[in-house]
Enzyme design. Structure first.
Site, PDB file in Angstrom:
ATOM      1  N   SER A 196       0.842  -1.192   0.000  1.00 31.80           N
ATOM      2  CA  SER A 196       0.000   0.000   0.000  1.00 31.80           C
ATOM      3  C   SER A 196       0.887   1.255   0.000  1.00 31.80           C
ATOM      4  O   SER A 196       1.732   1.388  -0.881  1.00 31.80           O
ATOM      5  CB  SER A 196      -0.962  -0.047   1.189  1.00 31.80           C
ATOM      6  N   ASP A 265     -16.859 -14.664 -14.347  1.00 33.45           N
ATOM      7  CA  ASP A 265     -16.116 -15.687 -13.596  1.00 33.45           C
ATOM      8  C   ASP A 265     -15.558 -16.781 -14.498  1.00 33.45           C
ATOM      9  O   ASP A 265     -14.536 -17.391 -14.199  1.00 33.45           O
ATOM     10  CB  ASP A 265     -17.024 -16.288 -12.501  1.00 33.45           C
ATOM     11  N   ASP A 408      -8.577  -6.069  -4.721  1.00 26.35           N
ATOM     12  CA  ASP A 408      -8.227  -4.964  -3.833  1.00 26.35           C
ATOM     13  C   ASP A 408      -9.352  -3.923  -3.857  1.00 26.35           C
ATOM     14  O   ASP A 408      -9.668  -3.376  -4.909  1.00 26.35           O
ATOM     15  CB  ASP A 408      -6.904  -4.341  -4.322  1.00 26.35           C
ATOM     16  N   HIS A 448      -6.951  -5.887  -0.229  1.00 26.44           N
ATOM     17  CA  HIS A 448      -5.917  -4.873  -0.103  1.00 26.44           C
ATOM     18  C   HIS A 448      -4.805  -5.373   0.831  1.00 26.44           C
ATOM     19  O   HIS A 448      -4.973  -5.375   2.046  1.00 26.44           O
ATOM     20  CB  HIS A 448      -6.507  -3.571   0.417  1.00 26.44           C
TER      21      HIS A 448
END
Ligand SMILES: *[C@@H]1O[C@H](CO)[C@@H](O)[C@H](O)[C@H]1NC(C)=O
Ligand SMILES: *[C@@H]1O[C@H](CO)[C@@H](O)[C@H](O)[C@H]1NC(C)=O
Ligand SMILES: *[C@@H]1O[C@H](CO)[C@@H](O)[C@H](O)[C@H]1NC(C)=O
Ligand SMILES: *[C@@H]1O[C@H](CO)[C@@H](O)[C@H](O)[C@H]1NC(C)=O
Ligand SMILES: *[C@@H]1O[C@H](CO)[C@@H](O)[C@H](O)[C@H]1NC(C)=O
Ligand SMILES: *[C@@H]1O[C@H](CO)[C@@H](O)[C@H](O)[C@H]1NC(C)=O
Ligand SMILES: *[C@@H]1O[C@H](CO)[C@@H](O)[C@H](O)[C@H]1NC(C)=O
Ligand SMILES: *[C@@H]1O[C@H](CO)[C@@H](O)[C@H](O)[C@H]1NC(C)=O
Ligand SMILES: *[C@@H]1O[C@H](CO)[C@@H](O)[C@H](O)[C@H]1NC(C)=O
Ligand SMILES: *[C@@H]1O[C@H](CO)[C@@H](O)[C@H](O)[C@H]1NC(C)=O
Length: 536
Positions: A196, A265, A408, A448
């Site tokens: 991050s 998917d 994320d 994340h």
């Protein structure tokens, strides 16, 4: 020299009985403890004030009362015997870092720096524990201010400079010196681990301080930082406040998620709720438009459809240039609790108020393209972290492992390949050539920095370790690459049952090196790594 010797002695004693029963080991620990107690008064580090040095035995649940309350858990379990050194290092006459080094008794000769997260302001104690547990002399700083808010940036460009580039570099220079003075010999290899904001700090080092590290792990990097901050703030004007006709309430986001899975998917060959490559999913919410008889808890109004479609579109400046790529599909349930809430994102509010405008009255609800452009132009201390020339890293033989979770919900994973391509173009190097020093992995089913629905544990932090095998542990993969020349082609992630390690392994999956993507072969147990392949 003496202390390297004890590390060797300890190494020879693997499997020996506990310190209490083993007189030799007891003596070694006594020596280590004494050395630790005395180091504080002997350290010579420029611009530093040493607070203390303290021996901490393995298993201690260390209490951290001085840690800012906003930083979270005020304690850390220490996995191995360490010498803990805490100090302040001035970076100007109105700024400085608080930092710690955790020096393990069983030192491998390696140095590791950790980074930070969000706008903090918090020493990453879990990373100090992780690094020292693996024998790294580990350093971590508070990034130049205390706590999670950006209030300290207000009217102090030096605190902003620390946050943008100076804190990590200062901590690394000091940490390496302390390591050498403590063990009596310099580190052999130097590493960085961050995600991050920590991922951005890793790339800042690669771009501007290439000599700091032999190997860098940069996860979910907050690069093109000003633009990211604009993007994080751009959702409030799109959604409007909760209750407004454009707002999509949290109960409806699982419906959107299901629709995304319905549309995308199978693109990777298998429908398991995980998008291996979210970037090929061209999602629109048009199919969810409520009809005359539809159930309003599972359909969207036209205004809500427009909101969702805007969220999944790139953010543009007034001249049509790209500010930041779209959110990747797949992360929407988590994102609905973080950035689609209809209230200003705190980091955006703080960054614009205290670092861009120096105006605490700036209203994040009204953010617009003028703000995006101002932030990119002002770019304090070049926090953007977007230089595409990594030739200094390449020339000195350092290695970069870049990775990004494909679900994320805070930093769109679509910005990571954009940087990779930027480096590729700037340096005129094809992926096969970048492979020598820079590799990027798309880690599916991962949120994340950690968590998520898929095989998200790759050894990126102390809570995400299935194994120390370099094939399954990105930190040890980096060590293997730097020290043995063995570069990873995949990074194997583990999905634990209930995302709980104690409940065992549900499956493992090998995440592919960009630009390859992971595809199910069409036969074989999808929980088996061998049933998947990295394809063009
Ligand atoms: C460490 O101490 C804290 C607070 O005293 C406690 O909440 C936590 O559970 C402890 N952790 C362990 C692993 O003992
Ligand atoms: C930040 O926290 C450290 C303790 O971790 C403390 O020594 C220092 O005084 C604090 N700095 C400020 C500016 O509050
Ligand atoms: C602090 O440093 C700046 C230069 O970086 C200098 O102009 C200023 O006079 C210094 N202030 C004090 C109080 O020393
Ligand atoms: C010392 O480190 C080595 C690997 O670096 C490890 O195998 C060994 O278990 C460690 N010994 C102790 C006492 O921690
Ligand atoms: C703790 O952090 C908060 C938020 O960043 C900040 O406002 C406060 O001043 C900090 N407290 C101390 C004692 O440093
Ligand atoms: C998504 O859109 C791009 C560009 O329009 C197109 O090339 C690609 O085939 C589309 N992908 C899918 C899965 O429909
Ligand atoms: C509407 O959808 C919700 C959630 O999918 C479901 O719980 C509810 O029973 C449905 N109501 C009707 C009338 O079909
Ligand atoms: C953005 O907002 C500011 C302040 O509210 C205003 O001055 C500016 O004209 C706006 N820009 C655009 C492009 O609307
Ligand atoms: C940031 O946004 C500006 C537009 O405001 C754009 O010109 C610039 O290319 C963007 N930079 C990056 C690194 O994304
Ligand atoms: C993880 O699993 C263990 C054993 O099944 C259980 O005791 C523990 O409470 C679980 N942890 C969480 C956070 O659910």
């Amino acid at each position: 020299m003496m202390f390297t010797k004890w590390a060797q002695l300890l190494l020879l004693q693997v499997g020996a009985s506990s310190a209490g029963k083993d007189p030799q080991k007891h003596k070694d620990i006594d020596g280590f403890e004494k050395q630790c107690a005395s180091i504080a008064s002997k350290l010579e580090v420029e611009s530093a004030t040493v607070y203390f040095s303290q021996f901490v035995p393995a298993g201690t649940n260390l209490s951290l009362p001085e840690n800012n309350v906003t930083c979270g858990e005020p304690f850390q379990v220490v996995p191995v015997d360490i010498c803990r050194v805490a100090l302040y290092v001035a970076t100007s006459n109105r700024s400085g870092i608080n930092m710690e080094t955790w020096l393990p008794s069983n030192w491998t000769g390696r140095f590791l720096s950790s980074g930070n997260g969000g706008l903090n302001g918090c020493v990453s104690y879990p990373d100090l524990a992780y690094g020292s547990s693996l024998g790294f002399a580990s350093a971590g700083a508070n990034n130049g201010h205390n706590g999670t808010s950006g209030g300290a940036f207000y009217n102090n460009a030096d605190v902003v400079a620390d946050f943008a580039y100076r804190a990590v570099h200062t901590g690394v220079v000091a940490g390496k010196k302390i390591t050498e003075q403590f063990y009596g010999s310099p580190h052999k290899k130097s590493y960085y681990l961050g995600c991050s904001t920590g991922g951005r700090q890793g790339f800042k080092s690669a771009q501007d301080f290439p000599d700091d590290f032999d190997g860098i792990i940069s996860g979910a990097p907050a690069i093109s930082f000003n633009n990211l901050t604009s993007w994080s703030g751009s959702f409030v004007p799109i959604t409007g406040p909760p209750g407004s006709p454009t707002f999509v309430p949290t109960q409806l986001w699982p419906v959107v998620h299901e629709d995304i899975m319905k549309q995308c998917d199978l693109l990777d060959g298998f429908a398991d709720g995980i998008l291996e490559d979210a970037s090929i999913c061209n999602y629109t919410a048009n199919n969810l438009l409520c009809g005359i008889n539809s159930n309003s808890s599972s359909c969207l109004t036209q205004e809500q459809v427009n909101t969702v479609n805007k969220i999944f579109s790139p953010l543009l400046a007034s001249d049509g240039s790209l500010v930041y790529p779209r959110m990747q599909p797949g992360s929407e349930i988590v994102a609905s609790f973080v950035i689609y809430t209809g209230v200003p994102f705190p980091y955006t509010e703080d960054w614009f108020r205290y670092a861009i405008y120096n105006d605490p009255s700036w209203d994040a609800n009204k953010i617009n393209t003028t703000d995006f452009e101002n932030a990119a132009r002002i770019n304090p201390s070049d926090i953007q972290t977007w230089k595409g020339d990594l030739s200094a890293v390449q020339a000195r033989g350092s290695k970069i492992l870049h990775w990004h979770g494909q679900m994320d919900g805070i930093i769109s994973s679509e910005n990571s390949p954009r940087y990779y391509e930027h480096v590729s173009q700037t340096m005129s190097l094809a992926p096969e050539e970048l492979d020598d020093f820079y590799r990027y992995f798309r880690v599916s089913g991962t949120g994340h920095c950690s968590g998520g629905d898929g095989a998200s544990s790759i050894g990126q932090n102390i809570d995400s370790v299935e194994s120390l095998d370099p094939k399954e542990n990105i930190l040890m993969a980096l060590v293997d690459w730097v020290e043995n020349g063995v570069a990873p082609d995949t990074v194997i992630g583990t999905k634990w049952v209930n995302n709980n390690k104690s409940d065992g392994v549900e499956y493992k999956r090998a995440h592919c090196k960009y630009p390859l993507r992971n595809q199910y072969k069409g036969q074989g147990d999808p929980k088996d790594i061998a049933s998947w392949e990295c394809v063009e």
